[in-house]
Scaffold this active site. Structure first.
Site, PDB file in Angstrom:
ATOM      1  N   ARG A   1       0.798  -1.237   0.000  1.00 23.09           N
ATOM      2  CA  ARG A   1       0.000   0.000   0.000  1.00 23.09           C
ATOM      3  C   ARG A   1       0.823   1.275   0.000  1.00 23.09           C
ATOM      4  NH1 ARG A   1       0.906  -2.059   4.683  1.00 23.09           N
ATOM      5  NH2 ARG A   1       1.256  -0.812   6.540  1.00 23.09           N
TER       6      ARG A   1
ATOM      7  N   LYS B   1      12.340   5.550   5.090  1.00 22.71           N
ATOM      8  CA  LYS B   1      11.234   5.970   4.220  1.00 22.71           C
ATOM      9  C   LYS B   1      11.362   7.421   3.770  1.00 22.71           C
ATOM     10  CE  LYS B   1       7.949   2.674   6.086  1.00 22.71           C
ATOM     11  NZ  LYS B   1       6.666   2.468   6.787  1.00 22.71           N
TER      12      LYS B   1
ATOM     13  N   GLU C   1      -0.470   9.580  19.744  1.00 25.79           N
ATOM     14  CA  GLU C   1       0.434  10.462  20.476  1.00 25.79           C
ATOM     15  C   GLU C   1       0.989  11.589  19.602  1.00 25.79           C
ATOM     16  OE1 GLU C   1       3.203   8.106  22.706  1.00 25.79           O
ATOM     17  OE2 GLU C   1       4.645   9.758  22.624  1.00 25.79           O
ATOM     18  N   THR C   2       1.473  11.222  18.414  1.00 24.06           N
ATOM     19  CA  THR C   2       2.030  12.247  17.532  1.00 24.06           C
ATOM     20  C   THR C   2       0.936  13.221  17.099  1.00 24.06           C
ATOM     21  OG1 THR C   2       3.582  10.584  16.746  1.00 24.06           O
ATOM     22  CG2 THR C   2       3.492  12.630  15.512  1.00 24.06           C
TER      23      THR C   2
ATOM     24  N   CYS D   1     -10.727  21.444  17.355  1.00 27.86           N
ATOM     25  CA  CYS D   1      -9.398  20.848  17.188  1.00 27.86           C
ATOM     26  C   CYS D   1      -9.498  19.335  17.367  1.00 27.86           C
ATOM     27  CB  CYS D   1      -8.401  21.474  18.160  1.00 27.86           C
ATOM     28  SG  CYS D   1      -8.541  20.890  19.874  1.00 27.86           S
TER      29      CYS D   1
ATOM     30  N   CYS E   1     -10.869  18.217  20.613  1.00 26.28           N
ATOM     31  CA  CYS E   1     -12.324  18.388  20.762  1.00 26.28           C
ATOM     32  C   CYS E   1     -13.040  17.077  20.443  1.00 26.28           C
ATOM     33  CB  CYS E   1     -12.851  19.448  19.796  1.00 26.28           C
ATOM     34  SG  CYS E   1     -12.386  21.135  20.169  1.00 26.28           S
TER      35      CYS E   1
ATOM     36  N   CYS F   1      -3.861  -1.534  12.763  1.00 26.62           N
ATOM     37  CA  CYS F   1      -3.769  -2.262  11.502  1.00 26.62           C
ATOM     38  C   CYS F   1      -3.140  -3.632  11.699  1.00 26.62           C
ATOM     39  CB  CYS F   1      -3.089  -1.452  10.411  1.00 26.62           C
ATOM     40  SG  CYS F   1      -1.581  -0.689  10.881  1.00 26.62           S
TER      41      CYS F   1
ATOM     42  N   CYS G   1     -13.054  22.209  25.568  1.00 32.94           N
ATOM     43  CA  CYS G   1     -11.905  21.395  25.147  1.00 32.94           C
ATOM     44  C   CYS G   1     -10.680  21.799  25.968  1.00 32.94           C
ATOM     45  CB  CYS G   1     -11.624  21.605  23.667  1.00 32.94           C
ATOM     46  SG  CYS G   1     -10.069  20.866  23.127  1.00 32.94           S
TER      47      CYS G   1
END
Lengths: 80, 341
Positions: B65, B80, B127-128, B165, B168, B182, B242
């Site tokens: 993919r 990558k 997290e990122t 955001c 939210c 995945c 938020c």
């Protein structure tokens, strides 16, 4: 009664695109989350990060779900 | 005829929009499946500077993919970010394409995202994304979120002060194991191509100032069943509450949240990051490890394949991808045994 339309992982895990719940009076989305968790423990984890909608509108945690409503449950997706 | 002719003919972009695209600087965070699609389209669209950041190297299971990579990249274990930037320079030599091998953390984001107009999400973890969201709010830079799994995914543009955001819609990071990954649900190429393309569509709207932030929404798509749902988020912003965009909390940016180890989605591997950034001599490790197992290397990394099926792939910044385990504690053990600290 209310109908909860299941999307993405929730549909895959339960194996159906909807479930119905006995719902006699208006209660919040948080209450719906708790109720689904109780009746379908297999999606308890997904429910924590799922969002709910009615029609095309987002339903916040405090929003009221009325008897007869059809709401959507959409788990969050993190892959990339 | 200029190379962007067909894109300029598209009325919402036009010549002015094309100029805006060519003057833009965009950060693509993560260059796996989504990131490949995003980087490819941004480069072809003529974005002036495309910065591609990724922490991983190409693996055979990516090829199903991840459209920018091939079997040579797998054999050479090319990072990558490098493989993608080298391919894309052959597509468009008139723009600047930066490939950066590294992790996006509360430390590194200050350099990686300091000068960009827009951030596009090609990451594979919550997290990122929370970190990108914090940065976006703090610096008033828009970002486009996308996530994908199985045959479905979601896309949302976040414009600080205008739209809801990311926090939210997701107030807290889901506990490990509660969301689908995945690893368990798999993912198909049509899903990542559609989601990545929708992200670029939003990115181009933001760059050309044609994005309508008065109607914030999140899109959910299932490419297998043909569902396309656009959920109106207008009420969400008005509701407030938020912790990030109303409350001003920047938990990930200020480093209060966020782990130093991460299980890599679908890779049977864990990334271990040292507590402080290092500059290692990869050559030294290449020599030291000769007696321990099979050692391979390229200019960006050294890999030690051990007899028990585990492996250590060490990058110059001190990070390592520990293969053959999904247990963070096991990975940390292997890291301290072979890399040190």
């Amino acid at each position: 009664m209310i109908t909860v339309l299941l999307f993405a992982g929730a549909r895959d895990v339960i194996g159906s695109d909807r479930v119905t719940l006995v719902w006699t009076e208006a209660a919040s989305v948080d209450a719906l989350r708790a109720r689904l968790s109780e009746e379908y423990p297999v999606i308890a984890g997904l429910l924590k990060s799922a969002m709910f909608s009615r029609g095309t509108s987002y339903l916040g945690r405090e929003a009221l779900v009325q008897p007869g409503d059809e709401v959507g449950m959409i788990p969050s997706v993190s892959g990339g | 005829m200029n190379r962007y002719h067909k894109q300029q003919l598209f009325a919402p972009i036009g010549e002015a929009g094309q100029r805006a695209i060519q003057h833009a600087r965009v950060l693509v965070c993560g260059c796996g499946a989504l990131g490949s699609v995003i980087a490819d389209q941004l480069v072809r669209a003529g974005v002036g500077v495309v910065r591609i950041v990724d922490r991983d190297f190409v693996d055979i299971t990516n090829l199903q993919r991840q459209m920018l990579f091939d079997e040579d990249d797998v054999r050479q274990q090319t990072p990558k970010a490098i493989a993608a930037s080298e391919k894309l320079r052959r597509v468009n030599s008139e723009i600047i394409i930066e490939g950066i091998v590294g992790d996006i953390t509360s430390e590194t984001i200050r350099e990686l995202a300091a000068d960009v107009d827009l951030i596009v999400d090609g990451t594979d973890n919550y997290e990122t994304r929370f970190l990108l969201n914090d940065w976006s709010l703090e610096k008033n830079i828009p970002w486009v979120h996308g996530g994908c799994i199985g045959s479905y995914g979601q896309v949302m543009a976040i414009v600080p002060g205008k739209t809801p955001c990311y926090r939210c819609i997701l107030p807290e990071e889901p506990d490990p194991g509660t969301a689908l990954t995945c690893d368990t649900a798999g993912v198909i190429a049509p899903a990542v191509h559609v989601i990545g393309s929708l992200e670029v569509s939003l990115a181009l709207q933001l760059l050309t100032k044609t994005f309508d932030d008065s109607k914030p929404s999140i899109w959910h798509v299932d490419v297998w069943r043909g569902d396309f749902r656009k959920i109106d988020l207008t009420g969400l912003k008005e509701a407030g509450g938020c912790p990030a965009c109303s409350g001003g909390q920047r938990d990930w940016l200020h480093g209060q949240r966020g782990a130093r180890s991460a299980v890599l989605c679908g890779r049977n591997a864990v990334q271990v990051t040292p507590s402080s950034r290092a500059k290692l001599s990869l050559e030294k490790f290449r020599q030291d490890w000769q007696q321990l197992g099979v050692v391979t290397s390229n200019p960006y990394l050294v890999k030690l394949a051990l007899n028990d099926g585990t492996s250590v792939t060490l990058f110059g910044d001190g990070r390592a991808v520990i293969g053959g385990t999904e247990e963070i504690s096991v990975a940390r053990g292997i890291y301290s045994r072979y890399v040190g600290q």
